[in-house]
Enzyme design. Structure first.
Site, short mmCIF file in Angstrom:
data_model
loop_
_atom_site.label_atom_id
_atom_site.label_comp_id
_atom_site.label_asym_id
_atom_site.label_seq_id
_atom_site.Cartn_x
_atom_site.Cartn_y
_atom_site.Cartn_z
N GLN A 41 0.85 -1.22 0.00
CA GLN A 41 0.00 0.00 0.00
C GLN A 41 0.87 1.26 0.00
OE1 GLN A 41 -2.46 -1.30 3.35
NE2 GLN A 41 -0.59 -1.87 4.44
N HIS B 180 -8.05 3.44 20.06
CA HIS B 180 -7.21 2.37 20.64
C HIS B 180 -7.68 1.98 22.03
CE1 HIS B 180 -4.11 3.79 17.53
NE2 HIS B 180 -4.54 2.60 17.16
N ASP C 235 0.54 0.10 13.38
CA ASP C 235 1.12 1.31 13.99
C ASP C 235 1.48 1.09 15.46
OD1 ASP C 235 -2.18 1.89 13.55
OD2 ASP C 235 -1.42 1.95 15.60
N ASP D 191 -0.51 -12.43 6.42
CA ASP D 191 -1.91 -12.08 6.17
C ASP D 191 -2.73 -12.63 7.33
OD1 ASP D 191 -4.21 -12.74 3.38
OD2 ASP D 191 -4.56 -12.05 5.42
N ASP E 58 -7.83 -4.89 14.04
CA ASP E 58 -7.55 -3.48 13.80
C ASP E 58 -7.08 -3.35 12.35
OD1 ASP E 58 -4.93 -1.16 14.82
OD2 ASP E 58 -6.92 -0.80 13.92
N THR F 168 -7.42 -2.21 8.09
CA THR F 168 -7.84 -1.12 7.21
C THR F 168 -9.29 -1.42 6.81
OG1 THR F 168 -6.81 -2.48 5.50
CG2 THR F 168 -5.59 -0.53 6.23
N1 SAM Z 1 -7.29 2.29 13.00
C1 SAM Z 1 -7.27 2.12 11.56
C2 SAM Z 1 -8.65 2.05 11.00
O1 SAM Z 1 -9.61 2.04 11.77
O2 SAM Z 1 -8.76 2.03 9.76
C3 SAM Z 1 -6.45 0.89 11.22
C4 SAM Z 1 -5.02 1.16 11.49
S1 SAM Z 1 -3.86 -0.10 11.24
C5 SAM Z 1 -2.62 0.88 10.51
C6 SAM Z 1 -4.51 -1.06 9.90
C7 SAM Z 1 -3.50 -2.16 9.59
O3 SAM Z 1 -4.14 -3.29 8.99
C8 SAM Z 1 -2.40 -1.73 8.61
O4 SAM Z 1 -1.15 -1.78 9.25
C9 SAM Z 1 -2.49 -2.75 7.47
O5 SAM Z 1 -1.24 -3.07 6.90
C10 SAM Z 1 -3.13 -3.92 8.20
N2 SAM Z 1 -3.76 -4.93 7.34
C11 SAM Z 1 -4.54 -4.74 6.25
N3 SAM Z 1 -4.92 -5.92 5.72
C12 SAM Z 1 -4.36 -6.89 6.51
C13 SAM Z 1 -4.38 -8.33 6.47
N4 SAM Z 1 -5.06 -9.00 5.51
N5 SAM Z 1 -3.72 -9.00 7.44
C14 SAM Z 1 -3.03 -8.34 8.41
N6 SAM Z 1 -2.95 -6.98 8.49
C15 SAM Z 1 -3.62 -6.27 7.53
#
Ligand code: SAM
Length: 284
Positions: free
Chosen positions: A33, A64, A88, A140, A158, A160
């Site tokens: 991304q 959080h 994060d 993943d 948590d 995306t």
């Molecule tokens: N608080 C934010 C929100 O409500 O949108 C989310 C923040 S956190 C940065 C989201 C995380 O999910 C990112 O680090 C992203 O890389 C991760 N992520 C997305 N798809 C994922 C997957 N299939 N497995 C594990 N992590 C994933």
């Protein structure tokens, strides 16, 4: 997208959010991304993934705190916690404040988000990545959940939004594997979007949760940079009593935890499950 000094988030078809870029601190693509961090006059440092606000220095505490202390204090004896996403480090920070938690597994798909957040957003993780109780897995989350035979007291998703790599974390298959990975009193909570803008996302998750858990609902928290009203945090539990723990018990557990949140209180915890009509209508 960035235009004339503003970062414009176009998560929704007819509604956008723009944050003034005081200073662009980082802008690069990871394997998964587009990752940006910029300074904003109101929210401090802002992390975006594919231009969608993920978290900010200024208002991250709300999200959080509510995605961690609500399930952990409702459970009352959570020792093993699983975080899916959370690159994060903000969720890990709040979970690890609970001395009763023995072990945290965090499964994040993008090592770039972790490495980057440690350097540019250290105020989010506040040393969580160095806590010996934390086991960071770069994978993943859907693949991990399918393969794991471990059991967890609390699972925190948590992720995306359901676009790009996060999409698999909003599927019945993923939720089914999560239900199997929870202990008999286990609780799963999920980032489930802003129901005024993303109602179908909540409906889909709730429909899946109703088939998998004794208790399925959501609770609300209002995070300024997740625009469009309160955010829904999905709640699924094999325990029919965890959500209805009385206020006095929550207050005793909160006092024993010795934490000092800026948003969470036991009364806010209880009130967060009081849903307005338009949200209730989204739950089948
Ligand atoms: N608080 C934010 C929100 O409500 O949108 C989310 C923040 S956190 C940065 C989201 C995380 O999910 C990112 O680090 C992203 O890389 C991760 N992520 C997305 N798809 C994922 C997957 N299939 N497995 C594990 N992590 C994933």
């Amino acid at each position: 997208m960035t235009e004339d000094g503003w970062n414009t988030e176009r998560l929704h078809d007819h509604f956008a959010q723009s944050l003034r870029i005081g200073e662009m601190l980082y802008d690069s693509k990871t394997e998964h991304q587009r990752l940006k961090v910029f300074q904003n006059g109101t929210f401090g440092r802002v992390l975006t993934l594919d231009d969608v606000v993920q978290t900010t220095e200024g208002d991250n505490f709300i999200y959080h705190e509510m995605l961690t202390h609500v399930p952990i204090l409702a459970h009352g004896a959570a020792k093993r916690v699983l975080i899916i996403g959370g690159g994060d480090g903000g969720i890990a920070r709040e979970v690890l404040k609970h001395a009763t938690v023995d072990h945290v597994t965090m499964v994040e798909i993008d090592a770039g988000v972790v490495d980057f957040s440690k350097e540019y957003l250290p105020m989010l993780s506040q040393g969580a990545f160095d806590d010996p109780r934390l086991n960071l897995v770069i994978d993943d989350g859907a693949a991990f959940m399918k393969e794991t035979d471990a059991k967890f007291d609390v699972i925190i998703v948590d992720s995306t939004d359901p676009i790009g790599p996060g999409e698999v974390l909003f599927t019945d298959t993923f939720y089914g594997h999560a239900a199997r990975a929870l202990t008999s009193e286990g609780i799963i909570v999920t980032q489930n979007g802003v129901p005024f803008m993303q109602g179908a996302e909540l409906t889909n998750t709730m429909r899946a949760f109703q088939a998998l858990f004794a208790d399925a609902t959501c609770y609300l928290a209002t995070i300024p940079t997740y625009v469009g009203g309160p955010m829904a945090l999905g709640w699924g539990s094999h325990s029919e009593s965890a959500r209805t723990v009385d206020l006095a018990t929550l207050e005793a557990r909160f006092a024993a935890a010795g934490i000092a949140p800026d948003y969470y209180t036991p009364a806010v915890h209880k009130a967060a499950f009081a849903l307005p009509g338009y949200v209730k209508k989204l739950i089948p």
